[in-house]
Write a protein that holds these residues in place. Structure first.
Motif, mmCIF file in Angstrom:
data_model
loop_
_atom_site.group_PDB
_atom_site.id
_atom_site.type_symbol
_atom_site.label_atom_id
_atom_site.label_comp_id
_atom_site.label_asym_id
_atom_site.label_seq_id
_atom_site.Cartn_x
_atom_site.Cartn_y
_atom_site.Cartn_z
ATOM 1 N N LEU A 293 103.618 87.618 46.027
ATOM 2 C CA LEU A 293 105.046 87.430 45.794
ATOM 3 C C LEU A 293 105.809 87.767 47.073
ATOM 4 O O LEU A 293 105.556 88.792 47.707
ATOM 5 C CB LEU A 293 105.520 88.356 44.663
ATOM 6 C CG LEU A 293 107.022 88.412 44.392
ATOM 7 C CD1 LEU A 293 107.525 87.087 43.839
ATOM 8 C CD2 LEU A 293 107.343 89.558 43.425
ATOM 9 N N ARG A 320 104.871 82.968 44.734
ATOM 10 C CA ARG A 320 106.284 82.686 44.613
ATOM 11 C C ARG A 320 106.985 83.190 45.872
ATOM 12 O O ARG A 320 106.647 84.233 46.410
ATOM 13 C CB ARG A 320 106.904 83.350 43.377
ATOM 14 C CG ARG A 320 106.426 82.816 42.051
ATOM 15 C CD ARG A 320 106.866 81.393 41.772
ATOM 16 N NE ARG A 320 106.487 80.961 40.431
ATOM 17 C CZ ARG A 320 105.313 80.417 40.127
ATOM 18 N NH1 ARG A 320 104.391 80.259 41.072
ATOM 19 N NH2 ARG A 320 105.060 80.033 38.881
ATOM 20 N N LEU A 322 110.903 83.916 46.769
ATOM 21 C CA LEU A 322 112.239 84.045 46.205
ATOM 22 C C LEU A 322 113.220 84.509 47.273
ATOM 23 O O LEU A 322 112.890 85.353 48.114
ATOM 24 C CB LEU A 322 112.245 85.049 45.051
ATOM 25 C CG LEU A 322 111.173 84.893 43.968
ATOM 26 C CD1 LEU A 322 111.346 85.969 42.913
ATOM 27 C CD2 LEU A 322 111.212 83.510 43.354
ATOM 28 N N TYR A 363 112.049 91.422 39.156
ATOM 29 C CA TYR A 363 111.074 90.421 39.591
ATOM 30 C C TYR A 363 109.761 91.054 40.031
ATOM 31 O O TYR A 363 108.680 90.484 39.789
ATOM 32 C CB TYR A 363 111.676 89.546 40.694
ATOM 33 C CG TYR A 363 112.607 88.491 40.129
ATOM 34 C CD1 TYR A 363 112.113 87.249 39.735
ATOM 35 C CD2 TYR A 363 113.953 88.750 39.942
ATOM 36 C CE1 TYR A 363 112.951 86.283 39.186
ATOM 37 C CE2 TYR A 363 114.806 87.798 39.391
ATOM 38 C CZ TYR A 363 114.297 86.572 39.015
ATOM 39 O OH TYR A 363 115.127 85.623 38.465
ATOM 40 N N PHE A 367 106.236 90.304 38.128
ATOM 41 C CA PHE A 367 105.062 89.864 38.889
ATOM 42 C C PHE A 367 103.829 90.679 38.520
ATOM 43 O O PHE A 367 102.760 90.120 38.206
ATOM 44 C CB PHE A 367 105.355 89.991 40.382
ATOM 45 C CG PHE A 367 104.168 89.801 41.280
ATOM 46 C CD1 PHE A 367 103.514 88.577 41.366
ATOM 47 C CD2 PHE A 367 103.695 90.853 42.048
ATOM 48 C CE1 PHE A 367 102.416 88.403 42.200
ATOM 49 C CE2 PHE A 367 102.613 90.701 42.888
ATOM 50 C CZ PHE A 367 101.968 89.474 42.968
ATOM 51 N N GLN A 377 105.265 85.571 31.884
ATOM 52 C CA GLN A 377 106.571 85.883 32.445
ATOM 53 C C GLN A 377 107.313 84.587 32.767
ATOM 54 O O GLN A 377 107.300 84.101 33.904
ATOM 55 C CB GLN A 377 106.405 86.728 33.717
ATOM 56 C CG GLN A 377 105.738 88.070 33.500
ATOM 57 C CD GLN A 377 106.579 88.989 32.652
ATOM 58 O OE1 GLN A 377 107.810 89.024 32.783
ATOM 59 N NE2 GLN A 377 105.944 89.764 31.781
ATOM 60 N N LEU A 380 109.374 83.958 35.991
ATOM 61 C CA LEU A 380 108.792 83.568 37.275
ATOM 62 C C LEU A 380 108.495 82.076 37.372
ATOM 63 O O LEU A 380 107.955 81.622 38.380
ATOM 64 C CB LEU A 380 107.514 84.374 37.528
ATOM 65 C CG LEU A 380 107.714 85.890 37.633
ATOM 66 C CD1 LEU A 380 106.372 86.611 37.732
ATOM 67 C CD2 LEU A 380 108.583 86.246 38.839
ATOM 68 N N ASP A 381 108.858 81.332 36.340
ATOM 69 C CA ASP A 381 108.588 79.892 36.364
ATOM 70 C C ASP A 381 109.608 79.115 37.174
ATOM 71 O O ASP A 381 109.348 77.980 37.596
ATOM 72 C CB ASP A 381 108.549 79.336 34.935
ATOM 73 C CG ASP A 381 107.348 79.839 34.148
ATOM 74 O OD1 ASP A 381 106.377 80.289 34.789
ATOM 75 O OD2 ASP A 381 107.392 79.781 32.905
ATOM 76 N N PHE A 392 114.271 79.762 44.187
ATOM 77 C CA PHE A 392 112.824 79.636 44.369
ATOM 78 C C PHE A 392 112.535 78.635 45.481
ATOM 79 O O PHE A 392 113.111 77.542 45.510
ATOM 80 C CB PHE A 392 112.179 79.144 43.063
ATOM 81 C CG PHE A 392 112.047 80.204 41.993
ATOM 82 C CD1 PHE A 392 110.786 80.560 41.526
ATOM 83 C CD2 PHE A 392 113.155 80.842 41.473
ATOM 84 C CE1 PHE A 392 110.646 81.522 40.539
ATOM 85 C CE2 PHE A 392 113.035 81.797 40.486
ATOM 86 C CZ PHE A 392 111.767 82.151 40.018
#
Length: 394
Positions: A293, A320, A322, A363, A367, A377, A380-381, A392
């Motif tokens: 992440l 991910r 972010l 977040y 994660f 979760q 987190l999509d 994202f």
């Protein structure tokens, strides 16, 4: 996630403090000296800052450990002997047990202030009296929990990630928050000594920074060794740790160190980088399919940190990236909470410190809940109207 290192960010943060925290010294007063604990006559902070309350169902306990790696000489001060670390361990605890945990020791607080503000007049209490939510020496809650290792930014003490550590623990994690000795403004040991930042100002090349990150990865692995050792672990409640569920995260250099930690230690299943330039980039071979992440602040003109852009396609597991609008480099730590409590500006940040820390905790916890607990979760999509500040990366 910036080539402007956290020393500058923290200095800017602390330079604002004398405006409201303390009155100026009498004429002719001598400047404070490093590691000197302010005496009882020092002016008290005008406002007592308070970390946001943890959001999970568990009460939080805290133990503080000194760990000594007798198989490794300290990389920065070899003459000091074996590598020594101070670690705060947070854990799910039984309500109503233990005593309120301090935010910082007076020695570490004094050195932090003096290092950033030579001749400053800020009282030590401005840092030592920050309200936390952990209970020192609390009795542990029953059960076994994932372990998350947290590493702070370069020059920053481990306490800069206290809010994140407490919140993770309240959601059912054992959290080991590491001070990397000689890499922050001051680390206090049980013998009363507070060791200074020997490495401050000495890292000048990409190779220097990569060496720091790899050294931190060794610290992380050593802490895992000692917390999970059998039959003689370093922590009295080590039975709480599930050694099959371990993750690591950090801010700035501490986040960058997650990459070499994952590369060097197969026990770590997931890593998170909070705004840290990756001095050791993800190799072309990836991270063995492990999850990663990345959370950062927006750069000018929608630029991207080159190390993140280089590493992103090489991540070969769940991933991910972010970006949190309205944040700056320090927004993912506790320090802006102190600025907001005092009504002081924080250059480059428009999001409130409470909201920035809330999003960080939300977040990061999601994660690790997904990757270490296997709990779905949806957060987190992709983007959600509840958190419009978070975008994202494609």
């Amino acid at each position: 996630m910036t080539r402007i290192r956290p020393a500058a960010a923290l200095a800017a943060l602390l330079l604002a403090l004398p405006l409201s925290v303390a009155a100026g010294p009498p004429a002719g007063a001598a400047p404070a000296t490093p590691a000197r604990v302010a005496d009882s006559a020092a002016p008290a902070a005008a406002v007592r800052a308070e970390l946001p309350r943890p959001t999970g169902p568990y009460t939080v306990g805290q133990d503080v450990l000194e760990l000594v790696d007798r198989d490794r000489t300290d990389p920065w001060v070899p003459a000091s002997g074996p590598r020594r670390l101070m670690v705060s361990v947070y854990y799910p605890a039984r309500a109503g047990t233990g005593d309120p945990a301090a935010y910082m020791t007076p020695g570490a607080a004094r050195m932090l202030l003096d290092a950033k503000l030579p001749g400053n007049t800020v009282p030590t209490e401005a840092l030592t009296e920050i309200r936390t939510w952990a209970a020192s020496g609390a009795r542990p809650a029953p059960g076994r929990y994932p372990l998350v290792l947290l590493s702070p930014g370069f020059t920053m003490p481990r306490t800069s990630l206290t809010g994140l550590a407490e919140d993770l623990s309240s959601h059912g994690y054992v959290v080991a928050l590491i001070d990397h000795t000689y890499e922050n403004t001051g680390t206090t040991f049980p013998d009363g000594s507070t060791l200074p930042c020997v490495m401050c100002g000495r890292l000048r090349s990409p190779e220097d920074w990569a060496g720091l990150d790899r050294s931190r990865a060794q610290d992380v692995s050593f802490v895992i060794d000692r917390l999970t050792a059998r039959p003689h672990p370093a922590w009295r409640y080590s039975r709480m740790i599930d050694p099959a569920r371990i993750g690591t995260a950090g801010h700035s250099a501490g986040g960058a160190a997650a990459v070499p930690a994952l590369l060097a230690d197969d026990r770590i299943r997931a890593g998170a980088d909070l705004d840290g330039t990756m001095d050791v980039p993800v190799p072309a071979t990836g991270l063995g399919g492990r999850a990663f992440l990345m959370i950062g602040h927006p750069l000018p003109d929608a630029a991207e940190d080159p190390s993140w852009a280089e590493s992103w396609p090489r991540l070969d597991g769940w991933k991910r990236w972010l970006t949190v609008a309205g944040t700056n480099h320090a927004s993912f730590t506790d320090f802006p909470v102190l600025l907001d409590a005092l009504g002081l500006p924080d250059d480059g940040r428009t999001l409130s410190s409470g909201r920035a820390l809330q999003l960080t905790r939300t977040y990061v916890t999601a994660f690790f809940d997904l990757r270490l607990k296997g709990v779905a979760q949806p957060l987190l999509d992709g983007p959600t109207p509840r958190n419009p500040e978070v975008s994202f990366h494609p």
